[in-house]
Scaffold this motif. Structure first.
Motif, PDB file in Angstrom:
ATOM      1  N   LYS A  18      -0.177  14.355   8.037  1.00 18.99           N
ATOM      2  CA  LYS A  18       0.322  13.321   8.799  1.00 18.99           C
ATOM      3  C   LYS A  18      -0.008  12.042   7.830  1.00 18.99           C
ATOM      4  O   LYS A  18       0.068  12.148   6.844  1.00 18.99           O
ATOM      5  CB  LYS A  18      -0.334  12.989  10.302  1.00 18.99           C
ATOM      6  N   TYR A  19       0.141  10.831   8.707  1.00 16.77           N
ATOM      7  CA  TYR A  19      -0.028   9.583   8.010  1.00 16.77           C
ATOM      8  C   TYR A  19      -1.120   8.802   8.659  1.00 16.77           C
ATOM      9  O   TYR A  19      -1.061   8.726   9.891  1.00 16.77           O
ATOM     10  CB  TYR A  19       1.460   8.961   7.809  1.00 16.77           C
ATOM     11  N   ALA A  20      -1.777   7.962   7.925  1.00 20.27           N
ATOM     12  CA  ALA A  20      -2.890   7.229   8.423  1.00 20.27           C
ATOM     13  C   ALA A  20      -2.707   5.811   7.869  1.00 20.27           C
ATOM     14  O   ALA A  20      -2.434   5.522   6.680  1.00 20.27           O
ATOM     15  CB  ALA A  20      -4.116   7.550   8.020  1.00 20.27           C
ATOM     16  N   PHE A  21      -2.560   4.773   8.767  1.00 22.32           N
ATOM     17  CA  PHE A  21      -2.627   3.382   8.254  1.00 22.32           C
ATOM     18  C   PHE A  21      -3.635   2.593   9.039  1.00 22.32           C
ATOM     19  O   PHE A  21      -4.111   2.638  10.241  1.00 22.32           O
ATOM     20  CB  PHE A  21      -1.532   2.766   8.782  1.00 22.32           C
ATOM     21  N   THR A  22      -4.448   1.817   8.152  1.00 16.64           N
ATOM     22  CA  THR A  22      -5.688   1.252   8.381  1.00 16.64           C
ATOM     23  C   THR A  22      -5.354  -0.304   8.029  1.00 16.64           C
ATOM     24  O   THR A  22      -4.907  -0.594   7.096  1.00 16.64           O
ATOM     25  CB  THR A  22      -6.924   1.500   8.016  1.00 16.64           C
ATOM     26  N   SER A  43       0.983  -1.190  -0.048  1.00 17.53           N
ATOM     27  CA  SER A  43      -0.027   0.018   0.049  1.00 17.53           C
ATOM     28  C   SER A  43       0.923   1.363   0.077  1.00 17.53           C
ATOM     29  O   SER A  43       1.875   1.348   0.584  1.00 17.53           O
ATOM     30  CB  SER A  43      -0.934  -0.156   1.324  1.00 17.53           C
ATOM     31  N   TYR A  44       0.510   2.283  -0.736  1.00 20.00           N
ATOM     32  CA  TYR A  44       1.172   3.499  -0.924  1.00 20.00           C
ATOM     33  C   TYR A  44       0.831   4.683  -0.681  1.00 20.00           C
ATOM     34  O   TYR A  44      -0.406   5.028  -0.849  1.00 20.00           O
ATOM     35  CB  TYR A  44       1.521   3.637  -2.789  1.00 20.00           C
ATOM     36  N   ALA A  45       1.755   5.519   0.336  1.00 21.02           N
ATOM     37  CA  ALA A  45       1.363   6.519   0.756  1.00 21.02           C
ATOM     38  C   ALA A  45       2.048   7.703  -0.265  1.00 21.02           C
ATOM     39  O   ALA A  45       3.249   7.686  -0.340  1.00 21.02           O
ATOM     40  CB  ALA A  45       1.720   6.929   2.287  1.00 21.02           C
ATOM     41  N   VAL A  46       1.337   8.581  -0.887  1.00 20.52           N
ATOM     42  CA  VAL A  46       1.655   9.589  -1.601  1.00 20.52           C
ATOM     43  C   VAL A  46       2.097  10.927  -0.919  1.00 20.52           C
ATOM     44  O   VAL A  46       1.303  11.498  -0.479  1.00 20.52           O
ATOM     45  CB  VAL A  46       0.808   9.858  -3.013  1.00 20.52           C
ATOM     46  N   ALA A  47       3.415  10.986  -0.853  1.00 23.97           N
ATOM     47  CA  ALA A  47       3.879  12.060   0.260  1.00 23.97           C
ATOM     48  C   ALA A  47       4.023  13.409  -0.738  1.00 23.97           C
ATOM     49  O   ALA A  47       4.258  13.466  -1.958  1.00 23.97           O
ATOM     50  CB  ALA A  47       5.085  11.847   1.114  1.00 23.97           C
ATOM     51  N   ASP A  48       4.176  14.596  -0.081  1.00 25.90           N
ATOM     52  CA  ASP A  48       4.496  15.827  -0.806  1.00 25.90           C
ATOM     53  C   ASP A  48       6.102  16.095  -0.993  1.00 25.90           C
ATOM     54  O   ASP A  48       6.469  17.185  -1.172  1.00 25.90           O
ATOM     55  CB  ASP A  48       4.225  17.060  -0.071  1.00 25.90           C
ATOM     56  N   ASP A  49       6.741  15.021  -0.738  1.00 26.34           N
ATOM     57  CA  ASP A  49       8.387  15.296  -0.898  1.00 26.34           C
ATOM     58  C   ASP A  49       8.951  14.416  -2.134  1.00 26.34           C
ATOM     59  O   ASP A  49      10.227  14.390  -2.238  1.00 26.34           O
ATOM     60  CB  ASP A  49       8.985  14.799   0.531  1.00 26.34           C
ATOM     61  N   GLY A  50       8.033  14.363  -2.819  1.00 26.88           N
ATOM     62  CA  GLY A  50       8.529  13.513  -3.945  1.00 26.88           C
ATOM     63  C   GLY A  50       8.536  12.196  -4.150  1.00 26.88           C
ATOM     64  O   GLY A  50       8.975  11.112  -5.140  1.00 26.88           O
ATOM     65  N   PHE A  51       8.436  11.512  -2.923  1.00 22.78           N
ATOM     66  CA  PHE A  51       8.476   9.828  -2.694  1.00 22.78           C
ATOM     67  C   PHE A  51       7.030   9.395  -2.624  1.00 22.78           C
ATOM     68  O   PHE A  51       6.103   9.972  -1.975  1.00 22.78           O
ATOM     69  CB  PHE A  51       9.216   9.598  -1.454  1.00 22.78           C
ATOM     70  N   CYS A  52       6.808   8.055  -2.870  1.00 22.91           N
ATOM     71  CA  CYS A  52       5.911   7.391  -2.354  1.00 22.91           C
ATOM     72  C   CYS A  52       6.473   6.468  -1.192  1.00 22.91           C
ATOM     73  O   CYS A  52       7.430   5.846  -1.490  1.00 22.91           O
ATOM     74  CB  CYS A  52       5.278   6.468  -3.327  1.00 22.91           C
ATOM     75  N   THR A  83       5.124   2.035  18.999  1.00 26.42           N
ATOM     76  CA  THR A  83       4.694   2.882  20.252  1.00 26.42           C
ATOM     77  C   THR A  83       3.552   3.831  19.868  1.00 26.42           C
ATOM     78  O   THR A  83       2.876   4.554  20.844  1.00 26.42           O
ATOM     79  CB  THR A  83       5.797   3.881  21.052  1.00 26.42           C
ATOM     80  N   THR A  84       2.975   3.718  18.649  1.00 28.30           N
ATOM     81  CA  THR A  84       1.860   4.759  18.241  1.00 28.30           C
ATOM     82  C   THR A  84       0.624   4.105  18.616  1.00 28.30           C
ATOM     83  O   THR A  84       0.446   2.547  18.118  1.00 28.30           O
ATOM     84  CB  THR A  84       2.080   4.791  16.568  1.00 28.30           C
ATOM     85  N   PRO A  85      -0.284   4.387  19.141  1.00 28.72           N
ATOM     86  CA  PRO A  85      -1.642   4.040  19.619  1.00 28.72           C
ATOM     87  C   PRO A  85      -2.332   3.250  18.476  1.00 28.72           C
ATOM     88  O   PRO A  85      -2.479   3.898  17.298  1.00 28.72           O
ATOM     89  CB  PRO A  85      -2.492   5.048  20.258  1.00 28.72           C
ATOM     90  N   GLU A  86      -2.900   2.089  18.727  1.00 30.04           N
ATOM     91  CA  GLU A  86      -3.855   1.492  17.685  1.00 30.04           C
ATOM     92  C   GLU A  86      -5.234   1.736  18.203  1.00 30.04           C
ATOM     93  O   GLU A  86      -5.394   1.847  19.371  1.00 30.04           O
ATOM     94  CB  GLU A  86      -3.608  -0.034  17.721  1.00 30.04           C
ATOM     95  N   PHE A  92       0.075   8.875  12.739  1.00 25.04           N
ATOM     96  CA  PHE A  92       1.498   9.290  12.964  1.00 25.04           C
ATOM     97  C   PHE A  92       2.145  10.411  12.160  1.00 25.04           C
ATOM     98  O   PHE A  92       1.308  10.582  10.997  1.00 25.04           O
ATOM     99  CB  PHE A  92       2.480   7.893  13.048  1.00 25.04           C
ATOM    100  N   ALA A  93       3.188  10.827  12.573  1.00 22.61           N
ATOM    101  CA  ALA A  93       3.636  12.193  11.965  1.00 22.61           C
ATOM    102  C   ALA A  93       4.610  11.865  10.907  1.00 22.61           C
ATOM    103  O   ALA A  93       4.673  12.573   9.985  1.00 22.61           O
ATOM    104  CB  ALA A  93       4.551  12.840  12.868  1.00 22.61           C
ATOM    105  N   SER A  94       5.195  10.780  10.565  1.00 18.76           N
ATOM    106  CA  SER A  94       6.364  10.592   9.508  1.00 18.76           C
ATOM    107  C   SER A  94       6.107   9.107   9.152  1.00 18.76           C
ATOM    108  O   SER A  94       5.691   8.221   9.854  1.00 18.76           O
ATOM    109  CB  SER A  94       7.723  10.801  10.042  1.00 18.76           C
ATOM    110  N   PRO A  95       6.508   8.868   7.922  1.00 16.45           N
ATOM    111  CA  PRO A  95       6.706   7.454   7.387  1.00 16.45           C
ATOM    112  C   PRO A  95       7.395   6.470   8.474  1.00 16.45           C
ATOM    113  O   PRO A  95       7.273   5.332   8.632  1.00 16.45           O
ATOM    114  CB  PRO A  95       7.146   7.478   6.331  1.00 16.45           C
TER     115      PRO A  95
END
Length: 373
Positions: free
Chosen positions: A283-287, A207-216, A310-313, A301-304
Motif C-alpha cells: 500500500k502507500y503511507a503518507f505522513t 516526497s517520493y514513493a518508490v513503487a514496484d511498477d518502475g515509477f516513483c 475520503t481516506t481517513p486521517e 491507501f491502496a494506490s497513489p
C-alpha cells in the motif's frame, strides 16, 4: 552540469532569521499556556470537509541526535534526520540545519549533513557520519545572506541514493534541486533543479514513493507553514528521476482524472509542514505535519491515485508543552519521516523537536494502532 548559483538566493526584507521562520506556526499553535494532548474529538471539531482524524497511540523510543548521541561528530544540534536505507544496508539520517557549540545558532553551520547507523529499528544508534569525526555539509552551501539547503526527501532506488533539497532563505524557496549518490551517501552529484515559483510554488517540497511498477510517485506542496497550499501528485520513471521533463502530473480535466492532465490538488488545500510519502506493505503511507490544528497525521491507501479526500486521517503525534510529554504528545513537533523497515504493525517515524536553543533534536517514535483502511 552547472551547480545552482548561490548568488541568486538572497534574504527577505530585514534578513528573516532561521529561528523566526522555522518556529513560525509552532509557537503560535502552542500558545503561551499549557496545551494538553489533543483528543480525537478535539481535532474533529476543527476539521474542514468532514474529516474526523482518528487519534492513536505512540511511544518515544530514543533520542537519535543530541549532544550525547551525535556530539562526537560535531553535530550536537540538528533536525529532520530523514532516514534512508543505503545500498550497503546501513541507515543514513540526513539532517537539516546543523550546529556545533552550545546550541542552535552556534558555530559551524552546515546543511544538510549525513549521520550513519545500523538499520535495526530496535537499536538506531548513530555510530558515524559523512565526514568521519566531523560531519560535513553534503553539498555546497555558503549560507550567505541566510540561505540554507533543507532536505525534503532522501531515498534509494537500486544502488543509487537520491536527495531533494529546498534552497534559499528558509520558507522563501528560490529553487529546489536534486542530487544522487552511488557510494552510500558519501559524495553527491548534482542532477537538476526546479524554480521555486513552479506550479504556484506547489512543487517546492517533494516526497517520493518508490513503487514496484518502475515509477516513483511524488507528492508536493509549498514549503511554507504559513501559506495554504494544494497537494500535487506526479509520477516519474525511476530511470529518469533527474529529468524535470519526465515528471508527469495527475489531474482532473474534461470530467476525468488522468495522467498528463494539468496538476490538480489531490486533497483539501491546507497549511502543510513536512511531508513523507512511501510505498509500504503493498500500500502507500503518507505522513505530514498538519498546521491547523497542530498535529502529525497519517493516511494509508491502496494506490497513489486513491481519493485522499475520503481516506481517513489518523493523528499520530499531538502537541504539548515541555515537561508534559508522554506517549505520543511532543513539545514543538515537526518532521515525521517514515523509517525504512517499518510495517503497519511496527510503524516508526523520525520526529523533530525545537523549543529552545538546547532542545533541538531528532527522536524515534513508534506509532501503535495505525489503521490500514
Amino acid at each position: 552540469m552547472d551547480r545552482p548559483a548561490q548568488a541568486r538566493r538572497t534574504a527577505g526584507p530585514g534578513g528573516t532569521s532561521r529561528r523566526t521562520a522555522l518556529r513560525a506556526g509552532l509557537g503560535a499553535a502552542l500558545g503561551a499556556g499549557v496545551l494538553p494532548a489533543l483528543s480525537g474529538a478535539a481535532h474533529a471539531a476543527e476539521q474542514p470537509a468532514g474529516q474526523h482524524p482518528r487519534a492513536i497511540g505512540g511511544t518515544k523510543i530514543r533520542n537519535v541526535t543530541g549532544p550525547d548521541e551525535t556530539g562526537q561528530f560535531a553535530a550536537p544540534w540538528t533536525d529532520l534526520g530523514i532516514p534512508a536505507l543505503c545500498p550497503d544496508g546501513s541507515m543514513l539520517h540526513v539532517g537539516g540545519d546543523t550546529f556545533d557549540g552550545g546550541g542552535v545558532g552556534g558555530p559551524d553551520w552546515r546543511a544538510p549533513v549525513g549521520l550513519r547507523s545500523g538499520s535495526d529499528l530496535g537499536s538506531l544508534v548513530v555510530n558515524g557520519s559523512v565526514g568521519g569525526a566531523h560531519a560535513v555539509g553534503l553539498v555546497p552551501e555558503s549560507h550567505e545572506g541566510g540561505t540554507t539547503a533543507i532536505p525534503s526527501d532522501v531515498f534509494t532506488v537500486g544502488d543509487t541514493m537520491y536527495m531533494h533539497l529546498m534552497r534559499g532563505v528558509i520558507f522563501q524557496t528560490h529553487h529546489s534541486d536534486f542530487w544522487r549518490s552511488t557510494d552510500n551517501g558519501e559524495t553527491w552529484e548534482y542532477l537538476c533543479q526546479w524554480p521555486g515559483d513552479l506550479l504556484g510554488g506547489q512543487f517546492q517540497q517533494k516526497s517520493y514513493a518508490v513503487a514496484d511498477d518502475g515509477f516513483c510517485y511524488v507528492l508536493s506542496s509549498v514549503f511554507n507553514r504559513e501559506v495554504p497550499s494544494d497537494l500535487l501528485l506526479h509520477r516519474v520513471p525511476q530511470d529518469r528521476l533527474g529529468e524535470p521533463a519526465a515528471y508527469e502530473p495527475w489531474g482532473f480535466a474534461d470530467g476525468a482524472w488522468a495522467w498528463g492532465n494539468p496538476a490538480t490538488t489531490v486533497t483539501a488545500r491546507r497549511k502543510w509542514g513536512e511531508i513523507c510519502f512511501r510505498a509500504l506493505g503493498g500500500k502507500y503511507a503518507f505522513t505530514w505535519l498538519n498546521m491547523e490544528p497542530l498535529s502529525m497525521r497519517a493516511q494509508v491507501f491502496a494506490s497513489p491515485t486513491s481519493d485522499l479526500t475520503t481516506t481517513p486521517e489518523q493523528t499520530v503525534i499531538v502537541p504539548t508543552t515541555p515537561g508534559n510529554e508522554q506517549g505520543n504528545a511532543v513539545a514543538s513537533p515537526y518532521g515525521g519521516f517514515i523509517y525504512p523497515g517499518s510495517t503497519f504493525d511496527d510503524f516508526h517515524i523520525a520526529v523533530s523537536q525545537w523549543y529552545d536553543d538546547q532542545n533541538y533534536r531528532v527522536m524515534q517514535y513508534r506509532i501503535d494502532g495505525l489503521s490500514q483502511g
